[in-house]
Design a protein around this motif. Structure first.
Motif, PDB file in Angstrom:
ATOM      1  N   VAL A   1      -6.531   3.093 -18.689  1.00 16.97           N
ATOM      2  CA  VAL A   1      -5.493   3.447 -17.389  1.00 16.97           C
ATOM      3  C   VAL A   1      -4.998   4.975 -17.874  1.00 16.97           C
ATOM      4  CG1 VAL A   1      -3.407   2.926 -16.423  1.00 16.97           C
ATOM      5  CG2 VAL A   1      -5.258   1.027 -16.623  1.00 16.97           C
ATOM      6  N   GLN A   2      -4.964   5.687 -16.981  1.00 18.41           N
ATOM      7  CA  GLN A   2      -4.134   7.141 -17.284  1.00 18.41           C
ATOM      8  C   GLN A   2      -3.455   7.329 -16.192  1.00 18.41           C
ATOM      9  OE1 GLN A   2      -7.689   9.730 -17.031  1.00 18.41           O
ATOM     10  NE2 GLN A   2      -8.129   9.716 -19.432  1.00 18.41           N
ATOM     11  N   LEU A   3      -2.463   8.112 -16.634  1.00 16.64           N
ATOM     12  CA  LEU A   3      -1.444   8.782 -15.520  1.00 16.64           C
ATOM     13  C   LEU A   3      -1.484  10.294 -15.631  1.00 16.64           C
ATOM     14  CD1 LEU A   3       1.658   6.692 -16.617  1.00 16.64           C
ATOM     15  CD2 LEU A   3      -0.019   6.068 -14.740  1.00 16.64           C
ATOM     16  N   GLN A   4      -1.752  10.731 -14.622  1.00 15.81           N
ATOM     17  CA  GLN A   4      -1.787  12.214 -14.427  1.00 15.81           C
ATOM     18  C   GLN A   4      -0.645  12.670 -13.779  1.00 15.81           C
ATOM     19  OE1 GLN A   4      -4.514  14.117 -15.273  1.00 15.81           O
ATOM     20  NE2 GLN A   4      -2.990  15.788 -14.907  1.00 15.81           N
ATOM     21  N   ALA A   5       0.276  13.394 -14.207  1.00 14.44           N
ATOM     22  CA  ALA A   5       1.308  14.203 -13.701  1.00 14.44           C
ATOM     23  C   ALA A   5       1.042  15.451 -13.169  1.00 14.44           C
ATOM     24  CB  ALA A   5       2.607  14.155 -14.618  1.00 14.44           C
ATOM     25  N   SER A   6       1.808  15.994 -12.051  1.00 10.00           N
ATOM     26  CA  SER A   6       1.581  17.492 -11.566  1.00 10.00           C
ATOM     27  C   SER A   6       3.058  17.244 -10.866  1.00 10.00           C
ATOM     28  CB  SER A   6       0.593  17.348 -10.720  1.00 10.00           C
ATOM     29  OG  SER A   6       0.747  16.591  -9.666  1.00 10.00           O
TER      30      SER A   6
ATOM     31  N   SER B   1      -4.481   5.769 -12.799  1.00 12.94           N
ATOM     32  CA  SER B   1      -5.881   5.417 -12.219  1.00 12.94           C
ATOM     33  C   SER B   1      -6.628   4.473 -13.524  1.00 12.94           C
ATOM     34  CB  SER B   1      -6.971   6.826 -12.034  1.00 12.94           C
ATOM     35  OG  SER B   1      -6.968   7.389 -13.119  1.00 12.94           O
ATOM     36  N   GLY B   2      -7.727   4.044 -12.928  1.00 10.65           N
ATOM     37  CA  GLY B   2      -8.479   3.188 -14.023  1.00 10.65           C
ATOM     38  C   GLY B   2      -8.288   1.727 -13.610  1.00 10.65           C
ATOM     39  N   SER B   3      -8.478   0.695 -14.539  1.00 12.33           N
ATOM     40  CA  SER B   3      -8.562  -0.557 -14.354  1.00 12.33           C
ATOM     41  C   SER B   3      -7.347  -1.298 -14.230  1.00 12.33           C
ATOM     42  CB  SER B   3      -9.432  -1.295 -15.392  1.00 12.33           C
ATOM     43  OG  SER B   3      -9.583  -2.726 -15.169  1.00 12.33           O
ATOM     44  N   ILE B   4      -6.542  -1.113 -13.050  1.00 13.11           N
ATOM     45  CA  ILE B   4      -5.431  -1.865 -12.590  1.00 13.11           C
ATOM     46  C   ILE B   4      -5.269  -2.692 -11.664  1.00 13.11           C
ATOM     47  CG2 ILE B   4      -3.064  -1.008 -11.762  1.00 13.11           C
ATOM     48  CD1 ILE B   4      -3.807   1.977 -12.342  1.00 13.11           C
TER      49      ILE B   4
ATOM     50  N   ASP C   1       4.425   0.447 -16.282  1.00 18.51           N
ATOM     51  CA  ASP C   1       4.397  -0.653 -16.819  1.00 18.51           C
ATOM     52  C   ASP C   1       3.172  -1.395 -16.295  1.00 18.51           C
ATOM     53  OD1 ASP C   1       6.398  -3.745 -17.310  1.00 18.51           O
ATOM     54  OD2 ASP C   1       4.522  -3.191 -18.216  1.00 18.51           O
ATOM     55  N   VAL C   2       1.910  -1.540 -16.941  1.00 16.88           N
ATOM     56  CA  VAL C   2       0.684  -1.733 -16.178  1.00 16.88           C
ATOM     57  C   VAL C   2       0.343  -3.181 -16.551  1.00 16.88           C
ATOM     58  CG1 VAL C   2      -1.796  -1.031 -15.940  1.00 16.88           C
ATOM     59  CG2 VAL C   2      -0.139   0.827 -16.054  1.00 16.88           C
ATOM     60  N   LEU C   3      -0.260  -3.944 -15.486  1.00 16.86           N
ATOM     61  CA  LEU C   3      -1.089  -4.966 -15.827  1.00 16.86           C
ATOM     62  C   LEU C   3      -2.345  -4.891 -15.377  1.00 16.86           C
ATOM     63  CD1 LEU C   3      -0.848  -8.071 -16.695  1.00 16.86           C
ATOM     64  CD2 LEU C   3      -0.818  -8.733 -14.284  1.00 16.86           C
ATOM     65  N   ASP C   4      -3.457  -4.682 -16.189  1.00 10.87           N
ATOM     66  CA  ASP C   4      -4.822  -4.238 -16.143  1.00 10.87           C
ATOM     67  C   ASP C   4      -5.668  -5.624 -15.547  1.00 10.87           C
ATOM     68  OD1 ASP C   4      -6.241  -4.085 -19.585  1.00 10.87           O
ATOM     69  OD2 ASP C   4      -5.711  -5.667 -18.508  1.00 10.87           O
ATOM     70  N   ARG C   5      -6.927  -5.163 -15.252  1.00 10.38           N
ATOM     71  CA  ARG C   5      -7.780  -6.342 -14.577  1.00 10.38           C
ATOM     72  C   ARG C   5      -8.016  -7.315 -15.593  1.00 10.38           C
ATOM     73  NH1 ARG C   5     -11.025  -2.040 -10.506  1.00 10.38           N
ATOM     74  NH2 ARG C   5      -9.459  -1.759  -9.352  1.00 10.38           N
ATOM     75  N   ASP C   6      -7.766  -7.280 -16.800  1.00  8.00           N
ATOM     76  CA  ASP C   6      -8.029  -8.318 -17.977  1.00  8.00           C
ATOM     77  C   ASP C   6      -6.747  -8.871 -18.175  1.00  8.00           C
ATOM     78  OD1 ASP C   6     -10.132  -6.040 -19.751  1.00  8.00           O
ATOM     79  OD2 ASP C   6     -10.884  -7.652 -18.485  1.00  8.00           O
ATOM     80  N   TYR C   7      -5.786  -8.783 -17.336  1.00  3.20           N
ATOM     81  CA  TYR C   7      -4.337  -9.268 -17.384  1.00  3.20           C
ATOM     82  C   TYR C   7      -3.859  -8.877 -18.646  1.00  3.20           C
ATOM     83  CZ  TYR C   7      -6.090 -11.665 -13.214  1.00  3.20           C
ATOM     84  OH  TYR C   7      -6.668 -12.078 -12.144  1.00  3.20           O
ATOM     85  N   THR C   8      -4.088  -7.904 -19.200  1.00  2.00           N
ATOM     86  CA  THR C   8      -3.384  -7.214 -20.252  1.00  2.00           C
ATOM     87  C   THR C   8      -2.280  -6.326 -19.880  1.00  2.00           C
ATOM     88  OG1 THR C   8      -5.172  -7.344 -21.848  1.00  2.00           O
ATOM     89  CG2 THR C   8      -3.462  -6.150 -22.543  1.00  2.00           C
ATOM     90  N   ARG C   9      -1.143  -6.697 -20.339  1.00  2.00           N
ATOM     91  CA  ARG C   9       0.294  -5.766 -19.891  1.00  2.00           C
ATOM     92  C   ARG C   9       0.499  -4.833 -21.109  1.00  2.00           C
ATOM     93  NH1 ARG C   9       6.017  -7.987 -18.073  1.00  2.00           N
ATOM     94  NH2 ARG C   9       7.065  -6.231 -17.575  1.00  2.00           N
TER      95      ARG C   9
END
Length: 119
Positions: free
Chosen positions: A1-6, A24-27, A97-105
């Motif tokens: 997972v990446q955060l792109q600021a602008s 973006s990514g596996s969110i 604060d991300v929960l990815d598709r593997d349910y990892t926070r």
């Protein structure tokens, strides 16, 4: 997972800028998102934060001048900064604060964007 600021840049005092930060990514989902800033020689501090449900918290120094918002469908958080002051000069970082598709926070940071406010 990446955060792109602008959206950072140089602006005169009293001016406005709008920051964006897209994840973006596996969110699977994102709970809290926020903006922090770090000025030279100072600690990183919270500027504003927003939960998925829309609850918002601002630092006292930006209340009434900055507005945080988010688009959950786009996994994006925004920071509208008005009436900017020289003391707002800092590198601004987004956080999620991300929960990815593997349910990892986990928490993750964007790369930072420079905001410089001149007199």
């Amino acid at each position: 997972v990446q955060l792109q600021a602008s959206g950072g840049g140089l602006v005169q005092a009293g001016g406005s800028l709008r920051l964006s930060c897209a994840a973006s990514g596996s969110i699977f989902s994102i709970n809290g998102m926020g903006w922090y800033r770090q000025a030279p020689g100072k600690q990183r501090e919270l500027v504003a934060a927003i939960t998925r449900g829309g609850s918002i918290n601002y630092a006292d120094s930006v209340k009434g001048r900055f507005t945080i918002s988010r688009d959950n469908a786009k996994n994006t958080v925004y920071l509208q900064m008005n009436s900017l002051k020289p003391e707002d000069t800092a590198v601004y970082y987004c956080n999620a604060d991300v929960l990815d598709r593997d349910y990892t926070r986990f928490g993750t940071w964007g790369q930072g964007t420079q905001v410089t406010v001149s007199q």
